[in-house]
Design a protein around this motif. Sequence first.
Motif, short mmCIF file in Angstrom:
data_model
loop_
_atom_site.label_atom_id
_atom_site.label_comp_id
_atom_site.label_asym_id
_atom_site.label_seq_id
_atom_site.Cartn_x
_atom_site.Cartn_y
_atom_site.Cartn_z
N LYS B 97 3.94 1.52 8.75
CA LYS B 97 5.21 1.52 8.07
C LYS B 97 5.59 2.83 7.19
N LYS B 197 -2.11 -7.21 6.36
CA LYS B 197 -1.41 -8.12 5.65
C LYS B 197 -1.61 -7.97 3.88
N ASP B 200 0.51 -4.88 3.40
CA ASP B 200 2.05 -5.32 3.05
C ASP B 200 2.17 -5.47 1.74
N HIS B 201 1.10 -6.37 0.96
CA HIS B 201 1.32 -6.75 -0.36
C HIS B 201 1.20 -5.35 -1.24
N ILE B 203 2.07 -2.71 -0.38
CA ILE B 203 3.49 -1.75 -0.27
C ILE B 203 4.34 -2.44 -1.42
N GLN B 204 4.42 -3.76 -1.29
CA GLN B 204 5.28 -4.43 -2.12
C GLN B 204 5.24 -4.28 -3.60
N LEU B 205 4.06 -4.26 -4.06
CA LEU B 205 3.46 -3.79 -5.41
C LEU B 205 3.86 -2.37 -5.81
N GLN B 206 3.80 -1.52 -4.49
CA GLN B 206 4.08 -0.17 -4.96
C GLN B 206 5.66 0.17 -5.38
N ASN B 207 6.42 -0.76 -4.66
CA ASN B 207 7.95 -0.62 -4.52
C ASN B 207 8.46 -1.38 -5.78
N THR B 208 7.70 -2.08 -6.58
CA THR B 208 8.14 -2.88 -7.71
C THR B 208 7.93 -2.29 -9.01
#
Lengths: 208, 208
Positions: B97, B197, B200-201, B203-208
Amino acid sequence: MTIRYPNGKPYRTHHDKKTNENQPKKKKVSYSKRGMTLEEDLNATNDYYLLRKQAVIHKKPIPIQVVNVDYPRRSAAKITEAYYKRASTTDYNGIYKGHYIDFEAKETRNKTSFPLKNFHDHQLTHMEMCHEHGGICFVIIRFSTLNRVFLLDFPLLYKWWKQQFEEKGKKSIPLKEIETDAFEISYSLSPRLPYLKVVDHLIQLQNT
Amino acid sequence: MTIRYPNGKPYRTHHDKKTNENQPKKKKVSYSKRGMTLEEDLNATNDYYLLRKQAVIHKKPIPIQVVNVDYPRRSAAKITEAYYKRASTTDYNGIYKGHYIDFEAKETRNKTSFPLKNFHDHQLTHMEMCHEHGGICFVIIRFSTLNRVFLLDFPLLYKWWKQQFEEKGKKSIPLKEIETDAFEISYSLSPRLPYLKVVDHLIQLQNT
Protein backbone atom coordinates in the motif's frame (compact mmCIF):
# COMPACT_ATOMS: atom_id res chain seq x y z
CA MET A 1 9.33 -36.12 -10.66
CA THR A 2 12.08 -34.44 -8.76
CA ILE A 3 15.49 -36.01 -9.22
CA ARG A 4 17.45 -35.88 -5.99
CA TYR A 5 21.06 -35.96 -4.96
CA PRO A 6 22.06 -38.79 -2.59
CA ASN A 7 21.72 -36.32 0.27
CA GLY A 8 18.09 -35.74 -0.62
CA LYS A 9 18.46 -32.29 -2.09
CA PRO A 10 16.68 -31.78 -5.38
CA TYR A 11 18.70 -31.68 -8.56
CA ARG A 12 18.01 -28.63 -10.64
CA THR A 13 17.79 -29.37 -14.34
CA HIS A 14 17.45 -25.68 -14.93
CA HIS A 15 21.00 -24.87 -13.87
CA ASP A 16 22.58 -24.58 -17.29
CA LYS A 17 20.12 -21.99 -18.42
CA LYS A 18 20.37 -19.98 -15.27
CA THR A 19 24.09 -19.80 -15.09
CA ASN A 20 24.37 -18.98 -18.75
CA GLU A 21 22.29 -15.98 -17.95
CA ASN A 22 24.61 -15.25 -15.09
CA GLN A 23 27.68 -15.32 -17.26
CA PRO A 24 27.67 -11.59 -17.90
CA LYS A 25 28.90 -11.41 -14.32
CA LYS A 26 32.22 -12.68 -15.62
CA LYS A 27 32.39 -9.61 -17.81
CA LYS A 28 32.18 -7.48 -14.72
CA VAL A 29 35.56 -8.77 -13.66
CA SER A 30 37.09 -7.53 -16.88
CA TYR A 31 35.35 -4.18 -16.53
CA SER A 32 36.90 -3.66 -13.14
CA LYS A 33 40.32 -3.54 -14.70
CA ARG A 34 39.32 -0.43 -16.56
CA GLY A 35 38.06 1.45 -13.53
CA MET A 36 35.17 1.29 -11.13
CA THR A 37 32.16 -0.74 -12.15
CA LEU A 38 28.68 0.69 -11.94
CA GLU A 39 28.04 -1.65 -9.02
CA GLU A 40 31.03 -0.33 -7.10
CA ASP A 41 29.99 3.25 -7.80
CA LEU A 42 26.46 2.57 -6.61
CA ASN A 43 27.58 0.72 -3.49
CA ALA A 44 29.86 3.62 -2.56
CA THR A 45 27.03 6.06 -3.26
CA ASN A 46 24.59 4.06 -1.12
CA ASP A 47 27.13 3.94 1.71
CA TYR A 48 27.42 7.70 1.46
CA TYR A 49 23.66 8.16 1.64
CA LEU A 50 23.41 5.68 4.53
CA LEU A 51 26.10 7.36 6.62
CA ARG A 52 24.44 10.74 6.14
CA LYS A 53 21.06 9.21 6.97
CA GLN A 54 19.70 10.39 3.64
CA ALA A 55 18.43 6.99 2.52
CA VAL A 56 18.63 3.30 3.38
CA ILE A 57 19.27 1.54 0.08
CA HIS A 58 21.17 -1.72 -0.23
CA LYS A 59 22.20 -4.09 -2.96
CA LYS A 60 20.67 -7.49 -2.40
CA PRO A 61 23.01 -10.45 -2.10
CA ILE A 62 23.42 -12.59 -5.22
CA PRO A 63 21.12 -15.61 -4.94
CA ILE A 64 23.13 -18.79 -4.65
CA GLN A 65 21.84 -22.36 -4.51
CA VAL A 66 23.90 -24.17 -1.90
CA VAL A 67 24.24 -27.90 -2.53
CA ASN A 68 26.97 -28.99 -0.15
CA VAL A 69 28.48 -27.61 3.04
CA ASP A 70 31.41 -28.88 5.06
CA TYR A 71 31.65 -28.14 8.75
CA PRO A 72 35.35 -28.34 9.55
CA ARG A 73 36.08 -28.30 13.28
CA ARG A 74 36.68 -24.92 14.90
CA SER A 75 36.16 -23.03 11.69
CA ALA A 76 33.45 -21.52 9.58
CA ALA A 77 31.01 -23.65 7.62
CA LYS A 78 32.56 -24.05 4.18
CA ILE A 79 30.31 -24.25 1.14
CA THR A 80 31.89 -26.74 -1.25
CA GLU A 81 29.25 -26.92 -3.94
CA ALA A 82 26.89 -24.16 -4.98
CA TYR A 83 25.48 -22.56 -8.11
CA TYR A 84 24.33 -19.10 -9.12
CA LYS A 85 20.57 -18.76 -9.34
CA ARG A 86 18.53 -16.30 -11.32
CA ALA A 87 17.42 -13.38 -9.18
CA SER A 88 13.66 -13.08 -8.86
CA THR A 89 13.72 -9.35 -8.22
CA THR A 90 15.92 -6.35 -8.96
CA ASP A 91 19.34 -5.65 -7.50
CA TYR A 92 18.68 -2.68 -5.25
CA ASN A 93 15.90 -1.59 -2.97
CA GLY A 94 15.28 0.47 0.12
CA ILE A 95 13.64 3.59 1.47
CA TYR A 96 14.11 7.31 0.76
CA LYS A 97 11.96 10.10 2.21
CA GLY A 98 9.28 7.55 3.04
CA HIS A 99 9.23 6.19 -0.52
CA TYR A 100 9.95 2.63 -1.50
CA ILE A 101 12.82 2.63 -3.99
CA ASP A 102 13.52 -0.29 -6.32
CA PHE A 103 15.99 -0.37 -9.17
CA GLU A 104 18.24 -2.35 -11.40
CA ALA A 105 21.71 -1.34 -12.60
CA LYS A 106 22.97 -2.31 -16.05
CA GLU A 107 26.15 -1.69 -17.98
CA THR A 108 26.74 -1.91 -21.70
CA ARG A 109 29.86 -1.56 -23.80
CA ASN A 110 27.67 -0.59 -26.71
CA LYS A 111 28.24 3.02 -27.78
CA THR A 112 25.05 3.88 -29.60
CA SER A 113 22.23 1.97 -27.93
CA PHE A 114 21.23 -0.09 -24.93
CA PRO A 115 20.22 -3.69 -25.83
CA LEU A 116 16.94 -4.67 -24.20
CA LYS A 117 18.12 -8.26 -23.87
CA ASN A 118 19.96 -7.03 -20.78
CA PHE A 119 16.65 -7.34 -18.96
CA HIS A 120 14.70 -10.40 -18.05
CA ASP A 121 10.92 -10.69 -18.06
CA HIS A 122 10.75 -11.26 -14.33
CA GLN A 123 12.70 -8.07 -13.58
CA LEU A 124 10.22 -6.00 -15.55
CA THR A 125 7.31 -7.84 -13.92
CA HIS A 126 8.78 -7.15 -10.49
CA MET A 127 9.28 -3.45 -11.26
CA GLU A 128 5.78 -3.19 -12.71
CA MET A 129 4.27 -4.57 -9.51
CA CYS A 130 6.34 -2.31 -7.26
CA HIS A 131 5.38 0.64 -9.46
CA GLU A 132 1.68 -0.27 -9.15
CA HIS A 133 2.04 -0.34 -5.37
CA GLY A 134 3.41 3.19 -5.39
CA GLY A 135 7.12 2.48 -5.39
CA ILE A 136 9.69 4.48 -7.31
CA CYS A 137 11.26 2.12 -9.83
CA PHE A 138 13.91 2.76 -12.43
CA VAL A 139 17.01 1.47 -14.11
CA ILE A 140 20.45 3.01 -13.96
CA ILE A 141 22.24 2.45 -17.25
CA ARG A 142 25.94 2.96 -17.76
CA PHE A 143 27.53 3.18 -21.17
CA SER A 144 30.88 1.99 -19.92
CA THR A 145 32.86 2.88 -23.02
CA LEU A 146 31.49 6.42 -23.02
CA ASN A 147 31.39 6.54 -19.21
CA ARG A 148 27.95 8.10 -19.27
CA VAL A 149 25.29 7.14 -16.74
CA PHE A 150 21.53 7.57 -17.10
CA LEU A 151 18.52 7.01 -14.87
CA LEU A 152 15.48 5.81 -16.79
CA ASP A 153 12.16 5.88 -14.95
CA PHE A 154 10.17 2.63 -15.04
CA PRO A 155 7.19 3.83 -17.12
CA LEU A 156 9.53 4.88 -19.94
CA LEU A 157 11.60 1.74 -19.67
CA TYR A 158 8.38 -0.25 -19.85
CA LYS A 159 7.32 1.60 -22.99
CA TRP A 160 10.62 0.60 -24.62
CA TRP A 161 10.40 -2.94 -23.31
CA LYS A 162 6.94 -3.51 -24.78
CA GLN A 163 7.64 -2.03 -28.22
CA GLN A 164 10.33 -4.66 -28.91
CA PHE A 165 7.60 -7.31 -29.29
CA GLU A 166 5.70 -5.26 -31.85
CA GLU A 167 6.24 -5.56 -35.56
CA LYS A 168 9.48 -3.78 -36.47
CA GLY A 169 10.05 -3.21 -32.78
CA LYS A 170 13.54 -2.14 -31.80
CA LYS A 171 15.66 -4.58 -29.83
CA SER A 172 17.59 -1.81 -28.16
CA ILE A 173 17.06 1.74 -26.97
CA PRO A 174 19.08 4.21 -29.07
CA LEU A 175 21.35 6.44 -27.00
CA LYS A 176 19.70 9.46 -28.61
CA GLU A 177 16.35 8.37 -27.20
CA ILE A 178 17.91 7.71 -23.81
CA GLU A 179 19.29 11.24 -23.86
CA THR A 180 15.69 12.43 -24.27
CA ASP A 181 13.79 9.98 -22.05
CA ALA A 182 16.28 9.52 -19.21
CA PHE A 183 18.14 11.79 -16.80
CA GLU A 184 21.90 11.85 -17.08
CA ILE A 185 23.77 11.48 -13.80
CA SER A 186 27.12 13.23 -13.65
CA TYR A 187 29.89 11.69 -11.60
CA SER A 188 30.87 13.67 -8.53
CA LEU A 189 33.42 13.24 -5.79
CA SER A 190 30.98 12.32 -3.07
CA PRO A 191 28.67 10.71 -3.61
CA ARG A 192 30.09 9.27 -6.80
CA LEU A 193 26.73 8.93 -8.53
CA PRO A 194 24.24 11.34 -6.95
CA TYR A 195 21.18 9.55 -8.31
CA LEU A 196 18.89 10.65 -5.46
CA LYS A 197 18.82 14.11 -7.03
CA VAL A 198 16.98 12.54 -9.94
CA VAL A 199 14.77 10.58 -7.53
CA ASP A 200 13.80 13.90 -5.90
CA HIS A 201 12.62 15.00 -9.30
CA LEU A 202 10.65 11.76 -9.81
CA ILE A 203 8.99 12.26 -6.41
CA GLN A 204 7.98 15.77 -7.44
CA LEU A 205 6.51 14.43 -10.68
CA GLN A 206 4.63 11.73 -8.74
CA ASN A 207 3.11 14.37 -6.46
CA THR A 208 1.91 16.61 -9.27
CA MET B 1 6.20 -34.43 -12.44
CA THR B 2 7.51 -31.06 -13.41
CA ILE B 3 4.88 -28.67 -14.64
CA ARG B 4 6.20 -26.64 -17.55
CA TYR B 5 5.47 -23.35 -19.19
CA PRO B 6 4.66 -23.45 -22.90
CA ASN B 7 8.26 -22.48 -23.59
CA GLY B 8 9.47 -25.61 -21.82
CA LYS B 9 10.78 -23.94 -18.72
CA PRO B 10 9.75 -25.72 -15.55
CA TYR B 11 7.24 -23.93 -13.38
CA ARG B 12 8.51 -23.31 -9.92
CA THR B 13 6.78 -21.24 -7.34
CA HIS B 14 8.74 -18.64 -5.60
CA HIS B 15 8.34 -20.64 -2.46
CA ASP B 16 10.22 -23.65 -3.83
CA LYS B 17 13.18 -21.54 -4.74
CA LYS B 18 13.35 -19.81 -1.45
CA THR B 19 13.04 -22.76 0.85
CA ASN B 20 15.64 -24.74 -1.04
CA GLU B 21 18.06 -21.91 -0.67
CA ASN B 22 18.40 -22.56 3.01
CA GLN B 23 18.52 -26.30 3.16
CA PRO B 24 22.11 -26.71 4.18
CA LYS B 25 21.45 -24.88 7.42
CA LYS B 26 21.62 -27.51 10.09
CA LYS B 27 18.91 -26.13 12.33
CA LYS B 28 16.55 -25.85 9.43
CA VAL B 29 16.72 -29.52 8.72
CA SER B 30 15.90 -30.49 12.27
CA TYR B 31 13.04 -28.00 12.48
CA SER B 32 11.55 -29.22 9.26
CA LYS B 33 10.92 -32.60 10.78
CA ARG B 34 8.57 -31.01 13.26
CA GLY B 35 6.54 -29.06 10.70
CA MET B 36 6.88 -25.90 8.69
CA THR B 37 9.47 -23.39 9.73
CA LEU B 38 8.59 -19.75 10.20
CA GLU B 39 10.57 -18.98 7.07
CA GLU B 40 8.59 -21.45 4.98
CA ASP B 41 5.33 -20.07 6.35
CA LEU B 42 6.39 -16.52 5.55
CA ASN B 43 7.58 -17.39 2.06
CA ALA B 44 4.27 -19.11 1.31
CA THR B 45 2.43 -16.11 2.74
CA ASN B 46 4.46 -13.67 0.65
CA ASP B 47 3.81 -15.75 -2.47
CA TYR B 48 0.11 -15.57 -1.68
CA TYR B 49 0.24 -11.79 -1.29
CA LEU B 50 2.31 -11.43 -4.47
CA LEU B 51 -0.03 -13.54 -6.61
CA ARG B 52 -3.03 -11.54 -5.41
CA LYS B 53 -1.14 -8.30 -6.00
CA GLN B 54 -1.63 -7.31 -2.38
CA ALA B 55 2.04 -6.69 -1.64
CA VAL B 56 5.51 -7.20 -3.08
CA ILE B 57 7.57 -8.58 -0.21
CA HIS B 58 10.53 -10.90 -0.68
CA LYS B 59 13.06 -12.64 1.50
CA LYS B 60 16.54 -11.48 0.59
CA PRO B 61 19.05 -14.09 -0.50
CA ILE B 62 21.50 -15.24 2.15
CA PRO B 63 24.77 -13.32 1.70
CA ILE B 64 27.55 -15.63 0.61
CA GLN B 65 31.19 -14.78 0.03
CA VAL B 66 32.31 -16.64 -3.06
CA VAL B 67 36.02 -17.54 -3.03
CA ASN B 68 36.38 -20.02 -5.86
CA VAL B 69 34.40 -20.84 -8.98
CA ASP B 70 34.98 -23.59 -11.52
CA TYR B 71 33.76 -23.27 -15.08
CA PRO B 72 33.41 -26.82 -16.32
CA ARG B 73 32.82 -27.08 -20.07
CA ARG B 74 29.22 -27.03 -21.23
CA SER B 75 27.85 -26.82 -17.73
CA ALA B 76 27.00 -24.38 -15.02
CA ALA B 77 29.58 -22.30 -13.22
CA LYS B 78 30.22 -24.29 -10.06
CA ILE B 79 31.11 -22.51 -6.85
CA THR B 80 33.63 -24.71 -5.07
CA GLU B 81 34.54 -22.53 -2.12
CA ALA B 82 32.31 -20.04 -0.37
CA TYR B 83 31.35 -18.91 3.11
CA TYR B 84 28.27 -17.54 4.77
CA LYS B 85 28.51 -13.84 5.55
CA ARG B 86 26.67 -11.94 8.22
CA ALA B 87 23.69 -10.09 6.81
CA SER B 88 23.91 -6.32 7.08
CA THR B 89 20.16 -5.81 6.98
CA THR B 90 17.00 -7.69 7.87
CA ASP B 91 15.62 -10.74 6.09
CA TYR B 92 12.50 -9.36 4.44
CA ASN B 93 11.54 -6.13 2.74
CA GLY B 94 9.20 -4.79 0.13
CA ILE B 95 6.22 -2.58 -0.50
CA TYR B 96 2.61 -2.68 0.71
CA LYS B 97 0.00 0.00 0.00
CA GLY B 98 2.78 2.43 -0.84
CA HIS B 99 4.60 1.77 2.43
CA TYR B 100 8.12 0.47 2.74
CA ILE B 101 8.01 -2.75 4.79
CA ASP B 102 11.08 -4.16 6.55
CA PHE B 103 11.16 -7.01 8.99
CA GLU B 104 13.08 -9.80 10.57
CA ALA B 105 11.73 -13.26 11.44
CA LYS B 106 12.98 -15.13 14.50
CA GLU B 107 12.15 -18.46 16.07
CA THR B 108 12.80 -19.63 19.60
CA ARG B 109 12.28 -22.98 21.29
CA ASN B 110 12.04 -21.16 24.59
CA LYS B 111 8.57 -21.41 26.14
CA THR B 112 8.45 -18.46 28.49
CA SER B 113 10.51 -15.68 26.91
CA PHE B 114 12.27 -14.49 23.79
CA PRO B 115 16.05 -14.11 24.22
CA LEU B 116 17.28 -10.77 22.90
CA LYS B 117 20.60 -12.34 21.86
CA ASN B 118 18.68 -13.53 18.78
CA PHE B 119 19.22 -10.05 17.40
CA HIS B 120 22.41 -8.40 16.26
CA ASP B 121 23.24 -4.75 16.77
CA HIS B 122 23.30 -4.04 13.06
CA GLN B 123 19.80 -5.45 12.55
CA LEU B 124 18.40 -3.06 15.14
CA THR B 125 20.40 -0.20 13.65
CA HIS B 126 19.05 -1.02 10.21
CA MET B 127 15.46 -1.15 11.46
CA GLU B 128 15.92 2.08 13.38
CA MET B 129 17.07 3.87 10.24
CA CYS B 130 14.25 2.49 8.11
CA HIS B 131 11.80 3.47 10.85
CA GLU B 132 13.19 7.01 10.89
CA HIS B 133 12.71 7.24 7.13
CA GLY B 134 9.04 6.37 7.52
CA GLY B 135 9.18 2.63 6.91
CA ILE B 136 7.10 0.07 8.77
CA CYS B 137 9.53 -2.15 10.66
CA PHE B 138 8.84 -5.06 12.96
CA VAL B 139 9.90 -8.52 13.99
CA ILE B 140 7.83 -11.67 13.63
CA ILE B 141 8.58 -14.00 16.53
CA ARG B 142 7.59 -17.64 16.61
CA PHE B 143 7.62 -19.68 19.78
CA SER B 144 8.12 -22.93 17.92
CA THR B 145 7.38 -25.25 20.85
CA LEU B 146 4.12 -23.44 21.57
CA ASN B 147 3.48 -22.76 17.88
CA ARG B 148 2.46 -19.19 18.63
CA VAL B 149 3.47 -16.30 16.35
CA PHE B 150 3.65 -12.62 17.27
CA LEU B 151 4.33 -9.40 15.40
CA LEU B 152 6.22 -6.87 17.50
CA ASP B 153 6.41 -3.33 16.13
CA PHE B 154 9.89 -1.80 15.99
CA PRO B 155 9.43 0.96 18.61
CA LEU B 156 8.45 -1.63 21.24
CA LEU B 157 11.18 -4.02 20.19
CA TYR B 158 13.65 -1.16 20.49
CA LYS B 159 12.41 -0.35 24.00
CA TRP B 160 13.13 -3.97 25.00
CA TRP B 161 16.44 -3.99 23.17
CA LYS B 162 17.72 -0.90 25.00
CA GLN B 163 16.63 -1.94 28.50
CA GLN B 164 18.92 -5.00 28.41
CA PHE B 165 21.95 -2.73 28.72
CA GLU B 166 20.58 -1.00 31.81
CA GLU B 167 21.31 -2.16 35.31
CA LYS B 168 19.18 -5.23 36.06
CA GLY B 169 18.04 -5.15 32.45
CA LYS B 170 16.33 -8.30 31.22
CA LYS B 171 18.17 -10.36 28.62
CA SER B 172 14.93 -11.64 27.15
CA ILE B 173 11.36 -10.47 26.63
CA PRO B 174 8.94 -12.47 28.79
CA LEU B 175 6.14 -14.10 26.82
CA LYS B 176 3.63 -12.34 29.07
CA GLU B 177 5.01 -8.97 27.97
CA ILE B 178 4.97 -10.06 24.33
CA GLU B 179 1.31 -10.99 24.74
CA THR B 180 0.72 -7.38 25.83
CA ASP B 181 3.10 -5.48 23.51
CA ALA B 182 2.79 -7.55 20.33
CA PHE B 183 -0.02 -8.71 18.05
CA GLU B 184 -0.60 -12.44 17.88
CA ILE B 185 -0.97 -13.81 14.34
CA SER B 186 -3.21 -16.85 14.04
CA TYR B 187 -2.38 -19.44 11.40
CA SER B 188 -4.89 -19.69 8.59
CA LEU B 189 -5.20 -21.83 5.51
CA SER B 190 -4.32 -19.13 3.01
CA PRO B 191 -2.31 -17.15 3.60
CA ARG B 192 -0.70 -19.21 6.32
CA LEU B 193 0.39 -16.23 8.40
CA PRO B 194 -1.83 -13.25 7.55
CA TYR B 195 0.57 -10.69 9.00
CA LEU B 196 -0.54 -7.87 6.69
CA LYS B 197 -3.73 -7.60 8.78
CA VAL B 198 -1.51 -6.44 11.62
CA VAL B 199 0.41 -4.16 9.25
CA ASP B 200 -2.91 -2.54 8.29
CA HIS B 201 -3.35 -1.76 11.96
CA LEU B 202 0.17 -0.32 12.21
CA ILE B 203 -0.52 1.89 9.18
CA GLN B 204 -3.68 3.19 10.87
CA LEU B 205 -1.72 3.95 14.03
CA GLN B 206 0.95 5.73 11.96
CA ASN B 207 -1.71 7.92 10.35
CA THR B 208 -3.37 8.94 13.61
